[in-house]
Design an enzyme around this catalytic site. Structure first.
Site, short mmCIF file in Angstrom:
data_model
loop_
_atom_site.label_atom_id
_atom_site.label_comp_id
_atom_site.label_asym_id
_atom_site.label_seq_id
_atom_site.Cartn_x
_atom_site.Cartn_y
_atom_site.Cartn_z
N ARG A 188 -0.71 32.18 9.26
CA ARG A 188 -0.32 31.43 8.04
C ARG A 188 1.17 31.15 8.18
NH1 ARG A 188 -1.93 32.26 1.77
NH2 ARG A 188 -3.76 31.27 2.66
N ASP A 238 -5.78 21.81 -7.05
CA ASP A 238 -4.97 22.93 -6.54
C ASP A 238 -3.66 22.90 -7.33
OD1 ASP A 238 -3.92 24.99 -4.98
OD2 ASP A 238 -3.52 23.73 -3.23
N CYS A 256 -8.94 26.33 -4.98
CA CYS A 256 -8.85 27.34 -3.91
C CYS A 256 -8.28 28.65 -4.40
CB CYS A 256 -8.02 26.78 -2.76
SG CYS A 256 -6.30 26.46 -3.22
N1 CP Z 1 -7.03 30.17 -1.27
C1 CP Z 1 -6.19 30.92 -0.55
O1 CP Z 1 -5.87 30.63 0.62
O2 CP Z 1 -5.76 32.03 -1.19
P1 CP Z 1 -4.67 33.06 -0.65
O3 CP Z 1 -3.33 32.38 -0.66
O4 CP Z 1 -4.73 34.21 -1.62
O5 CP Z 1 -5.03 33.48 0.75
N1 NVA Z 2 -1.56 24.54 -1.68
C1 NVA Z 2 -1.38 25.96 -1.88
C2 NVA Z 2 -2.59 26.70 -1.46
C3 NVA Z 2 -2.53 28.17 -1.62
C4 NVA Z 2 -3.77 28.85 -1.14
C5 NVA Z 2 -0.15 26.43 -1.12
O1 NVA Z 2 0.07 26.00 0.00
O2 NVA Z 2 0.59 27.25 -1.68
#
Ligand code: CP
Ligand code: NVA
Length: 316
Positions: free
Chosen positions: A109, A231, A271
């Site tokens: 991530r 979102d 999400c």
């Molecule tokens: N939806 C999602 O990716 O949640 P997290 O940021 O908690 O992993």
């Molecule tokens: N669009 C959001 C999704 C989090 C799961 C972000 O990138 O923070």
């Protein structure tokens, strides 16, 4: 993304474009199998180690991926980027080379999508995107699994995206287009996806009987839709823009009034994490048309499917 770039990345999952339609449907089938029986995909990671390298917070992605690794018989090693030498300036390339000697797959991530590309170039193990500034492919798979559970076939179904043209929107648009869905997008001016991304999604939609259109308004996007997805208005890293975005996104809240335009059986995806009262009302997210808890649950099953497909097993 060019065909050559996609080919170079074979074996990695950085973006939905790294999949083809057959693989997409195969992953959804595998996710369904894992949901019925969490041993159904077999001990595909027995003797293998999966790294989770996190540059941003995570609840769902982290826990679902760690549990999925365990279900496949592997060992998960979760690494916070600021606790690694990466945080003190060691290069991404050197980190990738070294981690490739310990791990069999690295799930990441990151703030910067380009970092994923660098990891694929310097490392020798599959890289899986756990969210970048550009894409969130695992989320899109969980979303489609949820839609398929409720609608049966994906092809021909209408998905409305109402909100920011962000990473989640980009992956869901591409995956839905690849699945032959009709995607309608509504966002305020200046907050949409790039025309290059829209063109790429339209190419996918054309190839698979789907459609990608920009709606005139949230109500226009939701009109007769089977699914309404949204979102947060300010993603991780955009917190300084929160105030300006709240103003810009006025009228883009997914509420009961917006849902009155959708199909009678329509349901809502988010999400998570959510900001009740901003992009979605509490009444909707906690109400009978909310599919978000199943959607969150499906993160586990799609993570297992992805790891079983992309992780090569114990190769050390
Ligand atoms: N939806 C999602 O990716 O949640 P997290 O940021 O908690 O992993
Ligand atoms: N669009 C959001 C999704 C989090 C799961 C972000 O990138 O923070």
């Amino acid at each position: 993304m060019t065909a050559a770039a996609t080919a170079e990345r074979r074996g990695h999952l950085l973006a939905v474009a790294d999949l083809d339609a057959a693989t997409l449907h195969g992953l959804l089938d595998a996710a369904d199998a894992h949901k019925r029986d969490n041993t159904a995909l077999g001990p595909r990671l027995e003797g293998a180690a999966a790294g989770l390298l996190l540059e941003k917070p995570s609840t769902r992605t982290r826990v679902s991926t760690e549990v999925a690794v365990g279900d496949l018989g592997g060992q998960a090693v979760t690494l916070s980027a600021d606790e690694l030498q990466l945080g003190r300036g060691e290069s991404v390339a050197d980190t990738a080379r070294v981690l490739s000697r310990y791990l069999d797959v690295l799930c990441v991530r990151t703030m910067a999508h380009q970092r994923l590309v660098e990891l694929t170039e310097a490392g020798s193990i599959p890289i899986v995107n756990l969210l970048s500034d550009e894409e969130h492919p695992l989320q899109a798979l969980a979303d489609l699994q949820t839609v398929r559970e409720r609608c049966g076939e994906l092809g021909g179904r209408t998905l409305a995206w109402v909100g920011d043209g962000n990473n989640v929107a980009a992956s869901l648009m591409a995956a839905a287009a690849m699945a032959g869905m009709r995607v309608r997008l509504a966002w305020p001016g200046g907050y949409g996806l790039s025309s290059a991304r829209l063109d790429a999604a339209r190419t996918l939609a054309d190839a698979h009987g789907g459609e990608v259109t920009i709606a005139m308004s949230p109500a226009d996007a939701a009109d007769g839709a089977d699914v309404v997805a949204t979102d947060v208005w300010a993603s991780m890293g955009h917190e300084p823009e929160e105030h300006a975005r709240r103003t810009a996104f006025e009228g883009y809240t997914v509420d009961q009034s917006l849902l009155s335009h959708a199909a009678p059986q329509a349901f809502v995806l988010h999400c998570l994490p959510a900001h009740r009262g901003e992009e979605i009302t509490g009444e909707v997210i906690d109400g009978p048309r909310s599919a978000v808890w199943d959607e969150a649950a499906n993160r586990l099953h799609t993570a297992a499917a992805v790891l079983a497909h992309f992780a090569p097993g114990a190769l050390r």
